[in-house]
Design a protein around this motif. Structure first.
Motif, PDB file in Angstrom:
ATOM      1  N   ARG A 211       3.706   3.872 -17.180  1.00  0.00           N
ATOM      2  CA  ARG A 211       2.309   3.654 -16.977  1.00  0.00           C
ATOM      3  C   ARG A 211       2.195   2.325 -16.438  1.00  0.00           C
ATOM      4  O   ARG A 211       1.580   2.017 -15.566  1.00  0.00           O
ATOM      5  N   LEU A 212       2.917   1.238 -17.244  1.00  0.00           N
ATOM      6  CA  LEU A 212       2.441  -0.171 -17.076  1.00  0.00           C
ATOM      7  C   LEU A 212       3.125  -0.590 -15.559  1.00  0.00           C
ATOM      8  O   LEU A 212       2.445  -1.215 -14.645  1.00  0.00           O
ATOM      9  N   ALA A 213       4.183  -0.063 -15.215  1.00  0.00           N
ATOM     10  CA  ALA A 213       4.708  -0.270 -13.715  1.00  0.00           C
ATOM     11  C   ALA A 213       3.958   0.148 -12.633  1.00  0.00           C
ATOM     12  O   ALA A 213       3.514  -0.558 -11.581  1.00  0.00           O
ATOM     13  N   ALA A 214       3.209   1.404 -12.943  1.00  0.00           N
ATOM     14  CA  ALA A 214       2.483   2.114 -11.944  1.00  0.00           C
ATOM     15  C   ALA A 214       0.994   1.249 -11.905  1.00  0.00           C
ATOM     16  O   ALA A 214       0.619   0.956 -10.946  1.00  0.00           O
ATOM     17  N   PHE A 215       0.576   0.794 -13.112  1.00  0.00           N
ATOM     18  CA  PHE A 215      -0.594  -0.211 -13.185  1.00  0.00           C
ATOM     19  C   PHE A 215      -0.291  -1.425 -12.406  1.00  0.00           C
ATOM     20  O   PHE A 215      -1.162  -1.917 -11.444  1.00  0.00           O
ATOM     21  N   GLY A 216       0.991  -2.113 -12.551  1.00  0.00           N
ATOM     22  CA  GLY A 216       1.205  -3.424 -11.774  1.00  0.00           C
ATOM     23  C   GLY A 216       1.143  -2.949 -10.321  1.00  0.00           C
ATOM     24  O   GLY A 216       0.511  -3.661  -9.189  1.00  0.00           O
ATOM     25  N   ALA A 217       1.850  -1.757  -9.852  1.00  0.00           N
ATOM     26  CA  ALA A 217       1.941  -1.344  -8.444  1.00  0.00           C
ATOM     27  C   ALA A 217       0.514  -1.287  -7.766  1.00  0.00           C
ATOM     28  O   ALA A 217       0.092  -1.778  -6.636  1.00  0.00           O
ATOM     29  N   LEU A 218      -0.452  -0.510  -8.546  1.00  0.00           N
ATOM     30  CA  LEU A 218      -1.738  -0.415  -8.108  1.00  0.00           C
ATOM     31  C   LEU A 218      -2.411  -1.476  -7.863  1.00  0.00           C
ATOM     32  O   LEU A 218      -3.191  -1.889  -6.831  1.00  0.00           O
ATOM     33  N   LEU A 219      -2.057  -2.571  -8.786  1.00  0.00           N
ATOM     34  CA  LEU A 219      -2.809  -3.952  -8.792  1.00  0.00           C
ATOM     35  C   LEU A 219      -2.449  -4.598  -7.737  1.00  0.00           C
ATOM     36  O   LEU A 219      -3.289  -5.237  -6.814  1.00  0.00           O
ATOM     37  N   ILE A 220      -1.053  -4.505  -7.173  1.00  0.00           N
ATOM     38  CA  ILE A 220      -0.833  -5.191  -5.997  1.00  0.00           C
ATOM     39  C   ILE A 220      -1.563  -4.587  -4.786  1.00  0.00           C
ATOM     40  O   ILE A 220      -1.631  -5.189  -3.881  1.00  0.00           O
ATOM     41  N   LEU A 221      -1.533  -3.271  -4.738  1.00  0.00           N
ATOM     42  CA  LEU A 221      -2.163  -2.517  -3.681  1.00  0.00           C
ATOM     43  C   LEU A 221      -3.654  -3.090  -3.452  1.00  0.00           C
ATOM     44  O   LEU A 221      -4.049  -3.340  -2.359  1.00  0.00           O
ATOM     45  N   VAL A 222      -4.226  -3.070  -4.422  1.00  0.00           N
ATOM     46  CA  VAL A 222      -5.793  -3.552  -4.417  1.00  0.00           C
ATOM     47  C   VAL A 222      -5.956  -4.931  -3.962  1.00  0.00           C
ATOM     48  O   VAL A 222      -6.527  -5.094  -3.105  1.00  0.00           O
ATOM     49  N   LEU A 223      -4.861  -5.903  -4.446  1.00  0.00           N
ATOM     50  CA  LEU A 223      -4.952  -6.964  -4.140  1.00  0.00           C
ATOM     51  C   LEU A 223      -4.710  -7.301  -2.467  1.00  0.00           C
ATOM     52  O   LEU A 223      -5.229  -8.163  -1.682  1.00  0.00           O
ATOM     53  N   LEU A 224      -3.933  -6.443  -2.114  1.00  0.00           N
ATOM     54  CA  LEU A 224      -3.402  -6.653  -0.641  1.00  0.00           C
ATOM     55  C   LEU A 224      -4.426  -5.929   0.087  1.00  0.00           C
ATOM     56  O   LEU A 224      -4.663  -6.389   1.383  1.00  0.00           O
ATOM     57  N   PHE A 225      -5.107  -4.839  -0.146  1.00  0.00           N
ATOM     58  CA  PHE A 225      -5.921  -4.147   0.794  1.00  0.00           C
ATOM     59  C   PHE A 225      -7.243  -4.389   0.717  1.00  0.00           C
ATOM     60  O   PHE A 225      -8.255  -4.058   1.421  1.00  0.00           O
ATOM     61  N   ARG A 226      -7.622  -4.749  -0.459  1.00  0.00           N
ATOM     62  CA  ARG A 226      -9.125  -4.908  -0.865  1.00  0.00           C
ATOM     63  C   ARG A 226      -9.431  -6.079  -1.778  1.00  0.00           C
ATOM     64  O   ARG A 226      -9.773  -6.066  -2.907  1.00  0.00           O
TER      65      ARG A 226
END
Lengths: 279, 292
Positions: free
Chosen positions: A243-258
């Motif tokens: 779960r936490l790894a997925a959260f980290g990955a989502l966080l990176i995606l949001v920071l990169l694209f939005r």
């Protein structure tokens, strides 16, 4: 509403206040990585005032907010000397100092924590969260907020046109800290038990994330951010240990694209009669 | 007794020094706080300790950990730093933090949340030094730290890479115009920084004779304090600040109650930021820092 949903909703209300506390300070261009410390002060003070002194909770929360706000002003003055990442590191240090202070402070239970708080209803928590959110939204419509943003956009220019940048920056710190203090008091009553480990670096970062993910240019940004981040672990439950790894990955995606956050001021421009200056 | 505590303080300080150097390389050259370093350090520790437990020597474990953490640091640079280089500093701060969340989760899932212990035979082996004694592992911590610091010194001061790094630190744009490959140098800074963190992770495993997935946050935050006290824009102040804070921490545990030690360390950090932001060794000017 089931107990489970009520619990989550209360978590969102408290997280929203945490986000708003960072939001107000960030509006003047100051990043605080130590807001969990203000939350800790509010939590311990509100708990002590009700458990030891028998004060009603609402009065205790107001006092806790005032005391945290005062501490925020005290922190705000030295913060004037620092900018950007250096201010962030100093507030991080302040947060860790406060945490270890409570770890060592025997009257508050030290590492053993503090208990004795009674449960509060979700409606009571949301009464506070909603009023403070409305308060911040009203503040955003005021002239004072334009001054906040002027300091954020160009402090030197704001100073030159005669704004009192010292009062604005220190005041923002005080206001943010006061909101965090109330959040802390509500948190203590929601959790029924507090210990210093709950107010560490992780908590401070979480509060920043509500703002950055939700949107740091409008007050509903932290509301969206807090809602998403509180609910996300529930949605990611199927991932179990990852779960936490997925959260980290989502966080990176949001920071990169939005990177401006999910909501930004532009989305409201069409809806509002007031014309904003383009940033 | 005091001598014994000094030795313990020095080994802890040596580890702080390495992680602080790791933070400082990226901070001094790029002005970015790479929060993933805390967990690169933890992962390096796991790699190194796993190899030691399998029976390999320190001389394999440390370079292997350095390689793993160095490569991961390059991944962090490519994914979390490079696309956000021109964004406000809060963005790379949070994107590197996101990596540290991922790394910690991976470590918990791969190695479990119980501490990974160093074999007793190694942890208990000691060399007698008259009234005090030093553990073989402590000796290894100090030797490896000295070797790495010397190597870093040679790289930064007298190689082409080092000159390039210093040029980019001075002024990225000017360095680029003068022909320094700024983006390759950025990758190199992350790689060097990551491998130092990896080595430090193995050494903290030696110091505590164990490693846990949660060692990164605590030690990492303290290393940021060490970096600040040593001067965040110059690399060498850390060599004094690291051992100083390590010894101060161990002595405060022995004589002053362990709870005040964090107050002392972070208090010192805030004081330095406010009074001498250029660090105890000084430096020419106050870094302005970007706006948020």
């Amino acid at each position: 509403m089931s107990t489970y949903a009520a619990g989550l909703s209360a978590d969102i209300g408290i997280a929203l206040l945490g986000g708003l506390s960072v939001y107000v300070i960030l509006a003047t261009g100051q990043l605080s990585l130590g807001n969990a410390a203000f939350m800790a002060v509010g939590a311990y003070l509100a708990s002590a005032l009700t458990v030891y002194a028998g004060l009603p909770l609402t009065a205790a929360l107001m006092l806790a907010g005032l005391a945290s706000g005062f501490l925020g002003v005290l922190v705000g003055f030295p913060a004037l000397r620092l900018r950007g990442i250096y201010l962030a590191m100093a507030t991080l240090g302040f947060g860790e100092m406060t945490r270890s202070f409570f770890l060592d402070f025997a009257p508050a239970g030290g590492a053993g924590g503090f208990r004795g708080m009674g449960p509060v209803s979700t409606a009571y928590i949301w009464a506070w969260s909603a009023s403070l959110l409305v308060g911040v939204v009203l503040l955003e419509r005021s002239r004072l907020w334009l001054e906040f943003r002027a300091v954020n956009d160009d402090e030197r220019a704001a100073d030159l046109i005669g704004l009192n940048t010292t009062a604005i920056k220190v005041g923002a710190f005080g206001l943010g800290a006061a909101i965090a203090g109330v959040a802390g008091g509500l948190f203590a009553y929601h959790q029924l038990y507090i210990e210093p480990g709950m107010f560490g670096f992780d908590r401070s970062i979480e509060m920043v994330l509500y703002v950055v993910l939700g949107g740091s240019t409008v007050a509903v940004g932290p509301l969206l951010g807090a809602t998403l981040l509180v609910l996300l672990p529930e949605f990611l439950r199927f991932l179990a240990d990852w779960r936490l790894a997925a959260f980290g990955a989502l966080l990176i995606l949001v920071l990169l694209f939005r990177r401006q956050g999910i909501i930004d001021r532009g989305m409201f421009r069409g809806l509002s009669r007031r014309k904003w200056a383009t940033p | 007794m005091l001598l014994q505590q000094l030795i313990n303080g020095l080994t802890l300080g040596a580890v702080y020094t390495l992680i602080a150097l790791s933070f400082s390389l990226v901070m001094g050259i790029l002005g970015v706080l790479n929060l993933a370093i805390a967990e690169l350090f933890m992962l390096g520790g796991y790699c190194g300790l796993t190899l030691i437990i399998m029976g390999h020597s320190v001389w394999l474990a440390v370079p292997a950990a350095m390689a793993v953490s160095g490569v991961l640091a390059v991944v962090v640079e490519r994914v979390a730093y490079r696309p956000l280089r021109d964004a406000p500093m809060i963005m790379p701060l949070l994107s590197t933090l996101a990596f540290s969340i991922i790394f910690q989760n991976v470590a918990v899932n791969v190695w479990g949340s119980d501490p990974l212990q160093l074999p007793d035979a190694l942890a208990d082996a000691r060399l007698s030094l008259g009234t005090a004694s030093i553990g073989i592992m402590q000796l290894a911590v100090i030797v490896v730290t000295v070797l790495l610091v010397v190597a870093l010194g040679v790289i930064v001061q007298s190689t082409k890479l080092g000159r390039g790094l210093r040029a980019v630190a001075e002024n990225r744009e000017v360095a680029r115009i003068l022909g320094a490959p700024a983006s390759r140098l950025t990758t190199a800074a992350f790689a060097l920084s990551g491998s130092l963190a990896g080595a430090a992770g193995v050494l903290i495993g030696f110091h505590y004779a164990a490693i846990t997935p949660y060692v990164g946050v605590d030690t990492g935050l303290k290393a940021i304090a060490v970096m600040v006290v040593g001067g965040s824009t110059r690399i060498w102040g850390v060599l004094i600040a690291g051992p100083l804070i390590g010894v101060a921490e161990v002595l405060s545990v022995v004589y002053g109650g362990s709870a005040i030690r964090d107050m002392v360390v972070y208090g010192l950090m805030i004081l330095v930021l406010l009074l001498r932001p250029q660090g105890v060794l000084g430096g020419s000017s106050m870094p302005e820092g970007e706006r948020v």
